[in-house]
Design a protein around this motif. Structure first.
Motif, PDB file in Angstrom:
ATOM      1  N   PRO A   1      35.723  30.020  74.553  1.00 52.43           N
ATOM      2  CA  PRO A   1      34.939  30.750  75.542  1.00 52.43           C
ATOM      3  C   PRO A   1      33.719  29.953  75.987  1.00 52.43           C
ATOM      4  N   VAL A   2      33.477  29.954  77.316  1.00 46.75           N
ATOM      5  CA  VAL A   2      32.451  29.103  77.875  1.00 46.75           C
ATOM      6  C   VAL A   2      31.836  29.772  79.104  1.00 46.75           C
TER       7      VAL A   2
ATOM      8  N   CYS B   1      29.661  21.712  77.523  1.00 45.02           N
ATOM      9  CA  CYS B   1      28.509  22.619  77.460  1.00 45.02           C
ATOM     10  C   CYS B   1      27.749  22.289  76.178  1.00 45.02           C
ATOM     11  N   ASN B   2      26.560  21.681  76.298  1.00 43.71           N
ATOM     12  CA  ASN B   2      25.862  21.079  75.162  1.00 43.71           C
ATOM     13  C   ASN B   2      24.355  21.362  75.234  1.00 43.71           C
ATOM     14  N   PRO B   3      23.867  22.358  74.438  1.00 46.65           N
ATOM     15  CA  PRO B   3      24.521  23.285  73.504  1.00 46.65           C
ATOM     16  C   PRO B   3      25.476  24.253  74.221  1.00 46.65           C
ATOM     17  N   HIS B   4      26.311  24.899  73.412  1.00 44.48           N
ATOM     18  CA  HIS B   4      27.406  25.676  73.980  1.00 44.48           C
ATOM     19  C   HIS B   4      26.980  27.116  74.283  1.00 44.48           C
ATOM     20  N   ASN B   5      27.292  27.533  75.478  1.00 48.11           N
ATOM     21  CA  ASN B   5      27.103  28.910  75.945  1.00 48.11           C
ATOM     22  C   ASN B   5      28.499  29.516  76.096  1.00 48.11           C
ATOM     23  N   PRO B   6      28.855  30.601  75.369  1.00 46.61           N
ATOM     24  CA  PRO B   6      27.981  31.627  74.800  1.00 46.61           C
ATOM     25  C   PRO B   6      27.780  31.571  73.290  1.00 46.61           C
ATOM     26  N   THR B   7      28.370  30.615  72.596  1.00 48.83           N
ATOM     27  CA  THR B   7      28.406  30.694  71.137  1.00 48.83           C
ATOM     28  C   THR B   7      27.104  30.283  70.471  1.00 48.83           C
ATOM     29  N   GLY B   8      26.258  29.522  71.187  1.00 50.63           N
ATOM     30  CA  GLY B   8      25.032  29.024  70.589  1.00 50.63           C
ATOM     31  C   GLY B   8      25.244  27.844  69.655  1.00 50.63           C
ATOM     32  N   VAL B   9      26.440  27.265  69.653  1.00 51.80           N
ATOM     33  CA  VAL B   9      26.714  26.101  68.823  1.00 51.80           C
ATOM     34  C   VAL B   9      25.993  24.878  69.405  1.00 51.80           C
ATOM     35  N   VAL B  10      25.342  24.111  68.541  1.00 48.89           N
ATOM     36  CA  VAL B  10      24.741  22.840  68.926  1.00 48.89           C
ATOM     37  C   VAL B  10      25.648  21.736  68.389  1.00 48.89           C
TER      38      VAL B  10
ATOM     39  N   ASP C   1      40.805  43.178  87.111  1.00 48.53           N
ATOM     40  CA  ASP C   1      41.305  42.035  87.851  1.00 48.53           C
ATOM     41  C   ASP C   1      40.186  41.013  88.042  1.00 48.53           C
ATOM     42  N   GLY C   2      40.535  39.768  88.120  1.00 45.43           N
ATOM     43  CA  GLY C   2      39.534  38.743  88.385  1.00 45.43           C
ATOM     44  C   GLY C   2      39.611  37.589  87.416  1.00 45.43           C
ATOM     45  N   GLY C   3      39.754  37.866  86.130  1.00 45.02           N
ATOM     46  CA  GLY C   3      39.907  36.806  85.146  1.00 45.02           C
ATOM     47  C   GLY C   3      38.614  36.089  84.845  1.00 45.02           C
ATOM     48  N   PRO C   4      38.714  34.940  84.170  1.00 39.35           N
ATOM     49  CA  PRO C   4      37.531  34.192  83.770  1.00 39.35           C
ATOM     50  C   PRO C   4      36.648  33.833  84.967  1.00 39.35           C
ATOM     51  N   GLY C   5      35.365  33.870  84.744  1.00 38.77           N
ATOM     52  CA  GLY C   5      34.430  33.452  85.777  1.00 38.77           C
ATOM     53  C   GLY C   5      33.905  34.572  86.643  1.00 38.77           C
ATOM     54  N   VAL C   6      34.555  35.726  86.632  1.00 39.85           N
ATOM     55  CA  VAL C   6      34.112  36.850  87.468  1.00 39.85           C
ATOM     56  C   VAL C   6      33.102  37.655  86.650  1.00 39.85           C
ATOM     57  N   ALA C   7      31.875  37.159  86.596  1.00 38.19           N
ATOM     58  CA  ALA C   7      30.900  37.639  85.621  1.00 38.19           C
ATOM     59  C   ALA C   7      30.424  39.062  85.879  1.00 38.19           C
ATOM     60  N   SER C   8      30.720  39.631  87.036  1.00 37.61           N
ATOM     61  CA  SER C   8      30.250  40.989  87.319  1.00 37.61           C
ATOM     62  C   SER C   8      31.168  42.054  86.723  1.00 37.61           C
ATOM     63  N   ASP C   9      32.347  41.661  86.261  1.00 39.73           N
ATOM     64  CA  ASP C   9      33.303  42.628  85.738  1.00 39.73           C
ATOM     65  C   ASP C   9      33.016  42.929  84.267  1.00 39.73           C
TER      66      ASP C   9
ATOM     67  N   LEU D   1      25.289  44.251  78.460  1.00 44.47           N
ATOM     68  CA  LEU D   1      25.643  42.996  77.813  1.00 44.47           C
ATOM     69  C   LEU D   1      26.651  42.271  78.696  1.00 44.47           C
ATOM     70  N   SER D   2      26.882  40.994  78.430  1.00 42.83           N
ATOM     71  CA  SER D   2      27.894  40.251  79.168  1.00 42.83           C
ATOM     72  C   SER D   2      29.248  40.457  78.501  1.00 42.83           C
ATOM     73  N   SER D   3      30.251  40.744  79.322  1.00 45.29           N
ATOM     74  CA  SER D   3      31.586  41.036  78.815  1.00 45.29           C
ATOM     75  C   SER D   3      32.305  39.750  78.427  1.00 45.29           C
ATOM     76  N   GLY D   4      32.844  39.722  77.204  1.00 49.21           N
ATOM     77  CA  GLY D   4      33.413  38.493  76.669  1.00 49.21           C
ATOM     78  C   GLY D   4      34.576  37.935  77.447  1.00 49.21           C
ATOM     79  N   HIS D   5      35.386  38.790  78.096  1.00 51.21           N
ATOM     80  CA  HIS D   5      36.605  38.289  78.714  1.00 51.21           C
ATOM     81  C   HIS D   5      36.342  37.316  79.850  1.00 51.21           C
ATOM     82  N   VAL D   6      35.157  37.366  80.494  1.00 50.73           N
ATOM     83  CA  VAL D   6      34.889  36.468  81.615  1.00 50.73           C
ATOM     84  C   VAL D   6      34.606  35.047  81.149  1.00 50.73           C
ATOM     85  N   PHE D   7      34.464  34.842  79.839  1.00 52.04           N
ATOM     86  CA  PHE D   7      34.189  33.515  79.291  1.00 52.04           C
ATOM     87  C   PHE D   7      35.469  32.732  78.995  1.00 52.04           C
ATOM     88  N   GLY D   8      36.630  33.299  79.347  1.00 49.91           N
ATOM     89  CA  GLY D   8      37.884  32.599  79.189  1.00 49.91           C
ATOM     90  C   GLY D   8      38.575  32.915  77.877  1.00 49.91           C
TER      91      GLY D   8
END
Length: 415
Positions: free
Chosen positions: A128-129, A179-188, A347-355, A371-378
Motif C-alpha cells: 500500500p502506497v 516512497c522514502n519514508p513510506h506513506n502510509p506505513t511510516g516505514v523508514v 468503484d474507482g480503485g486505487p488512487g481515488v482518495a475521496s472514496d 480517516l483515510s480508507s485503506g483500499h485507495v492505497f492499493g
C-alpha cells in the motif's frame, strides 16, 4: 469558547501540536477542515494541526509587507535544502547545480517521468502506497505495476525484482517510484534496503524517482537515508519539499534533485515548469529549511509522544486493531481487519482518495472521525485505515475514544 476537553494548554505549550484549540482549527478553510461537517474530527489528509513555524511566518510577513509577490528566482531554496540535508542527513554530495524548482513533489514526479519514460511505459510502485502515485502516473499515460510490500510492511526484494522484469517487458524505459519514508506505513527504509533497490534497478535498467517529502519527519529510533547517497543511485532522482514537515501544502514549491548521471536529464526540464512554483511558496520553504530546525525538533518530540499515546489509546479502546508503529511521518497505519467490518469497495480503485469503504466509512458514520480508507492505497490496503496523528493529544484521545465506542456499538448491532 473552546471545548475544555479538546483545548490546548498545560505545561507542554512549546509543542506545536498543543498550541491551537479545536475552535481555532475549525476556523481554517483548507480541505481538512471543510470536507466534513463540524462535528467530525478530521484525522485523514496530511495537514498538521499546528501554527506556522515562526521563521516561516516571519519570512512571509516580510514578503507581504514588501509586496514581494512576483515570480520566483534564484537558487536560495536549493541552497537551504542542501545545508539542511548535510546537517541532518549527512548528505554532503548534494549539488545545487543538479537541482531545479518544480511546482510540488507530485508535479515534479510527473515532469521527471516525462523526461525519462515514454507514454505506455511502466512505473513500479510498492503498495500500500500514497494514492496519488496511481492517479498521477495514469494521468501521465504510464502504466502502474505493483510490487507489494512484505508482511512486515517493508519492501520485498523478490516482488520488486519480478515487477522490474514485467516493467522492462512492457516498455523501453521503465521507472520505479519510491516512497522514502513510506506513506502510509511510516516505514523508514534502511540503507541496505535502498542498496538492494539500486542494484535491482541497475540490473533491469529501471530509473528510480524517490519521493522524499516526509524525509524531515523521521522519529527517534530510525535514521533517514537519502536515496541519492546510496551506491548505484547515480542516475536516479529525488523530489523533496518542506511541505509535510512544516505544513506548507498550500504554498506550492518543491525541489527536484538529480544524481550525477541524471543531471543531463534534469537539465532538459522545460523552462515553463519553473513557472509553476509560487514565489511565496519558495520563500516559505526556504525559510523552513534554513531556520526552521528548532521548531521541527519540537514537532518531532510531539509526534513521538503522540505515537506512544496512540498505542495506549488503541490498547484501551480498540484492542483488536493492530497498530503498525511508524518510524517516520505523522501517519499511522491501522489494521482493522479483525473488526469484521464489510470491506466492499466503491468503484474507482486505487488512487481515488475521496472514496470511503469498510472501517473508514464506519468510523465516519458512527464515530464522526474522518480517516483515510485503506483500499485507495492499493494492494494490501483493504481493511486498513490511515490515521493522521499530527494533532493535539486531546483531539487524538477524543477521536480514538469515539472510535472505540463506535466499534462497541457496531458489534452490539451485529449480535
Amino acid at each position: 469558547m473552546a471545548d475544555p476537553v479538546l483545548s490546548a494548554g498545560g505545561s507542554a505549550t512549546r509543542n506545536p501540536l498543543t498550541l491551537l484549540t479545536l475552535d481555532e482549527l475549525r476556523q481554517r478553510t483548507s480541505v481538512k477542515w471543510r470536507m466534513h461537517p463540524p462535528d467530525v474530527l478530521p484525522l485523514w489528509v496530511a495537514e498538521q494541526d499546528v501554527p506556522l513555524a515562526p521563521p516561516v511566518a516571519d519570512a512571509l510577513r516580510r514578503a507581504v509587507d514588501l509586496g514581494d509577490t512576483g515570480y520566483p528566482y534564484g537558487t536560495a531554496y536549493a541552497e537551504a535544502l542542501g545545508d539542511f540535508a548535510a546537517g541532518r542527513w549527512g548528505w554532503h554530495t548534494f549539488r545545487v547545480d543538479h537541482t531545479t524548482v518544480v511546482p510540488d513533489v507530485m508535479m515534479g514526479i510527473v515532469e521527471v517521468l516525462r523526461l525519462v519514460t515514454d507514454p505506455g511505459d511502466a512505473v513500479v510502485v510498492c503498495p500500500p502506497v500514497y494514492p496519488p502515485f496511481y492517479a498521477f502516473v495514469s494521468h501521465a499515460e504510464r502504466q502502474v505495476i505493483e510490487a507489494p510490500l512484505g508482511p512486515d510492511l517493508r519492501m520485498d526484494p523478490a516482488a520488486i525484482d519480478e515487477a522490474f522484469r514485467r516493467a522492462r517487458a512492457l516498455g523501453r524505459r521503465p521507472a520505479f517510484l519510491l516512497c522514502n519514508p513510506h506513506n502510509p506505513t511510516g516505514v523508514v527504509h534502511r540503507r541496505d534496503e535502498l542498496e538492494a533497490v539500486a542494484e535491482l534497478a541497475d540490473r533491469h535498467g529501471v530509473r528510480v524517482l524517490s519521493d522524499e517529502i516526509h524525509a524531515p519527519l523521521v522519529l527517534s529510533g530510525a535514521r533517514f537515508t537519502p536515496y541519492l547517497t546510496v551506491a548505484g543511485a547515480e542516475n536516479a532522482f529525488a523530489l523533496i519539499s518542506a511541505s509535510k514537515a512544516w505544513n506548507l501544502a498550500g504554498l506550492k514549491a518543491a525541489v527536484a534533485v538529480a544524481g550525477p548521471r541524471a543531471a543531463a536529464d534534469l537539465a532538459r526540464m522545460p523552462e515553463e515548469v519553473s513557472h509553476g512554483p509560487s514565489h511565496l511558496g519558495v520563500i516559505a520553504h526556504t525559510a523552513a529549511f534554513h531556520a526552521g530546525g528548532e521548531w521541527l525538533d519540537l514537532l518531532l518530540d510531539g509526534l513521538d509522544a503522540n505515537r506512544t499515546l496512540l498505542a495506549a489509546l488503541l490498547a484501551e479502546h480498540l484492542p483488536s486493531v493492530t497498530y503498525h508503529r511508524p518510524e517516520g511521518t505523522y501517519l499511522a497505519w491501522l489494521d482493522c481487519t479483525a473488526l469484521g467490518i464489510d470491506t466492499e469497495q466503491p468503484d474507482g480503485g486505487p488512487g481515488v482518495a475521496s472514496d470511503l469503504a469498510g472501517p473508514a466509512r464506519m468510523f465516519l458514520d458512527r464515530a464522526r472521525v474522518a480517516l483515510s480508507s485503506g483500499h485507495v492505497f492499493g494492494t494490501g490496503g483493504t481493511g486498513f485505515v490511515r490515521l493522521n496523528l499530527a494533532t493535539s493529544p486531546a483531539i487524538l484521545t477524543e477521536a480514538v475514544t469515539r472510535m472505540g465506542r463506535a466499534v462497541d456499538g457496531h458489534q452490539a448491532a451485529e449480535d
